[in-house]
Motif scaffolding. Structure first.
Motif, short mmCIF file in Angstrom:
data_model
loop_
_atom_site.label_atom_id
_atom_site.label_comp_id
_atom_site.label_asym_id
_atom_site.label_seq_id
_atom_site.Cartn_x
_atom_site.Cartn_y
_atom_site.Cartn_z
N ARG A 53 44.58 41.93 52.68
CA ARG A 53 44.58 40.88 53.06
C ARG A 53 44.09 39.58 51.47
NH1 ARG A 53 38.36 40.96 54.13
NH2 ARG A 53 38.10 40.54 51.78
N ASP A 54 43.95 40.50 50.55
CA ASP A 54 42.94 39.63 49.16
C ASP A 54 44.49 39.70 48.39
OD1 ASP A 54 40.48 40.45 49.60
OD2 ASP A 54 40.32 42.29 48.22
N ALA A 55 45.65 39.64 48.45
CA ALA A 55 46.80 39.58 47.78
C ALA A 55 46.81 38.13 48.40
CB ALA A 55 47.86 40.44 48.41
N LYS A 56 46.69 38.13 50.34
CA LYS A 56 47.54 36.83 50.65
C LYS A 56 46.46 35.45 50.29
CE LYS A 56 49.59 38.89 54.57
NZ LYS A 56 49.86 39.19 56.02
N LEU A 57 44.79 36.51 50.05
CA LEU A 57 44.73 35.25 49.65
C LEU A 57 44.21 34.51 48.01
CD1 LEU A 57 40.95 36.84 51.28
CD2 LEU A 57 42.21 34.46 51.87
N GLY A 58 44.82 35.64 47.51
CA GLY A 58 45.90 34.83 46.22
C GLY A 58 45.03 36.28 45.06
N PRO A 268 47.02 46.14 37.51
CA PRO A 268 47.06 45.69 38.45
C PRO A 268 46.21 45.08 39.80
CG PRO A 268 48.80 47.51 38.70
CD PRO A 268 47.67 47.61 37.23
N SER A 269 46.23 43.96 39.65
CA SER A 269 45.15 42.68 40.35
C SER A 269 45.09 43.45 41.46
CB SER A 269 45.34 41.99 40.74
OG SER A 269 46.95 41.61 41.52
N ILE A 270 46.16 44.02 42.92
CA ILE A 270 45.98 44.49 44.14
C ILE A 270 44.93 45.83 43.92
CG2 ILE A 270 46.82 44.70 46.17
CD1 ILE A 270 46.89 41.98 45.38
N SER A 271 45.20 46.56 42.99
CA SER A 271 45.12 47.92 42.99
C SER A 271 43.65 48.22 42.69
CB SER A 271 45.91 48.60 41.48
OG SER A 271 47.09 48.89 42.54
N GLN A 272 43.17 46.71 41.41
CA GLN A 272 42.10 46.73 41.47
C GLN A 272 41.39 46.30 42.71
OE1 GLN A 272 40.45 45.51 37.49
NE2 GLN A 272 42.92 44.90 36.99
N TYR A 277 37.12 48.25 47.35
CA TYR A 277 37.42 48.60 48.77
C TYR A 277 36.96 51.29 49.33
CZ TYR A 277 38.18 43.87 49.97
OH TYR A 277 37.65 42.67 49.81
N ALA A 278 37.56 51.47 48.21
CA ALA A 278 36.87 52.13 48.32
C ALA A 278 35.98 52.90 47.03
CB ALA A 278 38.37 52.92 47.26
N LEU A 279 34.97 52.18 46.42
CA LEU A 279 33.91 52.79 46.23
C LEU A 279 32.87 51.78 47.45
CD1 LEU A 279 33.86 52.00 41.93
CD2 LEU A 279 34.00 54.30 43.75
#
Length: 398
Positions: A53-58, A268-272, A277-279
């Motif tokens: 979802r965050d990837a699609k949000l930019g 990597p931004s998406i990994s961050q 969300y993991a934490l």
């Protein structure tokens, strides 16, 4: 390989058994792979779905050089909530994996010829990472009959005027051991006495089966001389996301940032976003992971200790088992090779983790109970685990 177009530093082959497992796994079509610590469980849907979802949000651009501010905030909250420890924002750096984190730390603190004492058996890359940073790795052997604890007398005897740091890893890969509070206090006393840095590789902290994990940084006098290496790979089954972080004094973090800008610029931004969300959801995400691996590792230990010529200590942490095969009379490489050729079970020979790993093989419990049962059913039928060959190798080594 010697070639005029290759740096002379790499003319001598430094490959290890760890680096050969991909090819070995292809030898048979029914191999049960217990070699690398890459979990079979996939990343939790909470992490995947929110990251998509965050990837699609930019969130697909470079982040702040020290890492996504939201992730740094979550890391700060984590240490406060879990350990009552105050970590400042400027003491955090987000990295593209725990392996890169270790290299960045060593590059930041070592001068040419500085010595780094390495808890051994060790995670295979440590020595070469020290050498890449122009340091000298100094192995500190630990032994099964001492529960793989660090002996502080042996540690102190290794210290010279060039000693800069000590690398510790608890829970430990490959042994599965965890350092006791007494051992940690002894390491603290020596680090303070000789003004040394302790680099603590905190990769398997969720997998502690006897006592809850307490970071060495929480020990009195260690905040200013501890560097923590974190990774989301194992604690959150996120190996392919390649995301980790460093906790260190702010002046070290500044140097690490300068180095990293010339290596990968930012993680990597998406990994961050996934790490955020993991934490935030760690209680929900981690509980089934921990329960599953605990079940696997204790099942495997029971099976191992029921096979002649094999033995292992009761599991204390991680999802690895460091199996004693000395009674077979084979070297670790020979035993690992026999397991592959006869039982089609892929393991890592103990020598891959340092000289004191000889006489052991490492099993990673990264497949389900049914596969583990099949693996041990095959192993039980192997002749080498039923006949005594102890005199063949171990008397010649003693």
């Amino acid at each position: 390989m010697k070639n005029k177009y290759i740096s002379k530093r790499y003319w001598k082959d430094k490959s290890t058994p760890m680096g050969k497992v991909d090819e070995l796994a292809k030898q048979f079509n029914d191999v049960i792979d217990l070699s690398l610590g890459d979990p079979d469980l996939i990343t939790h849907d909470i992490i995947i779905d929110n990251s998509m979802r965050d990837a699609k949000l930019g969130y697909t651009k470079y982040t702040d050089f020290r890492g996504d501010p939201e992730l740094r905030e979550e890391i700060t909250k984590f240490y406060k909530e879990e350990y009552g420890l105050t970590i400042k924002d400027e003491e955090i750096f987000v990295t593209a994996s725990g392996c890169l984190a270790m290299y960045l730390v060593l590059e930041a603190i070592l001068d040419d010829g500085d010595e780094v004492i390495v808890q051994t058996p060790y995670f295979t890359p440590y020595p070469q990472q020290v050498e890449l940073a122009r340091g000298i790795p100094v192995p500190l052997n630990t032994y099964e009959n001492e529960d793989f604890q660090i002996d502080t007398d042996r540690l102190e005897k290794l210290i010279t005027e060039r000693t800069k740091a000590i690398i510790v890893n608890s829970p430990n890969n490959p042994t599965g051991s965890t350092l006791t509070p007494k051992t940690i206090e002894g390491i603290r006393d020596i680090a303070v006495k000789y003004d040394l840095i302790v680099i603590s590789d905190d990769i398997y902290t969720s997998f502690c089966y006897e006592e809850p994990f307490i970071p060495i940084i929480c020990t009195d006098g260690m905040k200013e001389r501890t560097i923590i290496i974190n990774s989301f790979s194992k604690n959150f089954t996120m190996t392919g996301w390649r995301i980790g972080n460093i906790i260190a004094p702010d002046y070290i973090i500044k140097v690490i940032q300068q180095i990293n800008e010339n290596v990968v610029f930012t993680a990597p931004s998406i990994s961050q976003r996934g790490a955020i969300y993991a934490l935030r959801n760690r209680k929900k995400v981690q509980k089934p992971i921990i329960e599953e691996y605990k079940k696997r590792v204790f099942y495997s230990a029971d099976r191992i200790n029921g096979i002649p010529n094999m033995s292992v200590l009761s599991p204390k942490g991680t999802f690895y088992l460091f199996v004693n095969i000395k009674r077979t009379g084979l070297s670790s490489a020979e035993a690992s090779d026999a397991l592959l050729k006869e039982a089609h079970v892929l393991t890592i020979p103990g020598i891959a983790f340092g000289e004191c790993g000889e006489g052991y093989i490492r099993l990673a419990c990264t497949v389900g109970i049914e596969k583990l049962k099949e693996a041990f059913d095959r192993i039980e039928k192997m002749e080498i685990f039923h006949k005594s060959g102890e005199d063949k190798l171990w008397k010649t080594l003693s």
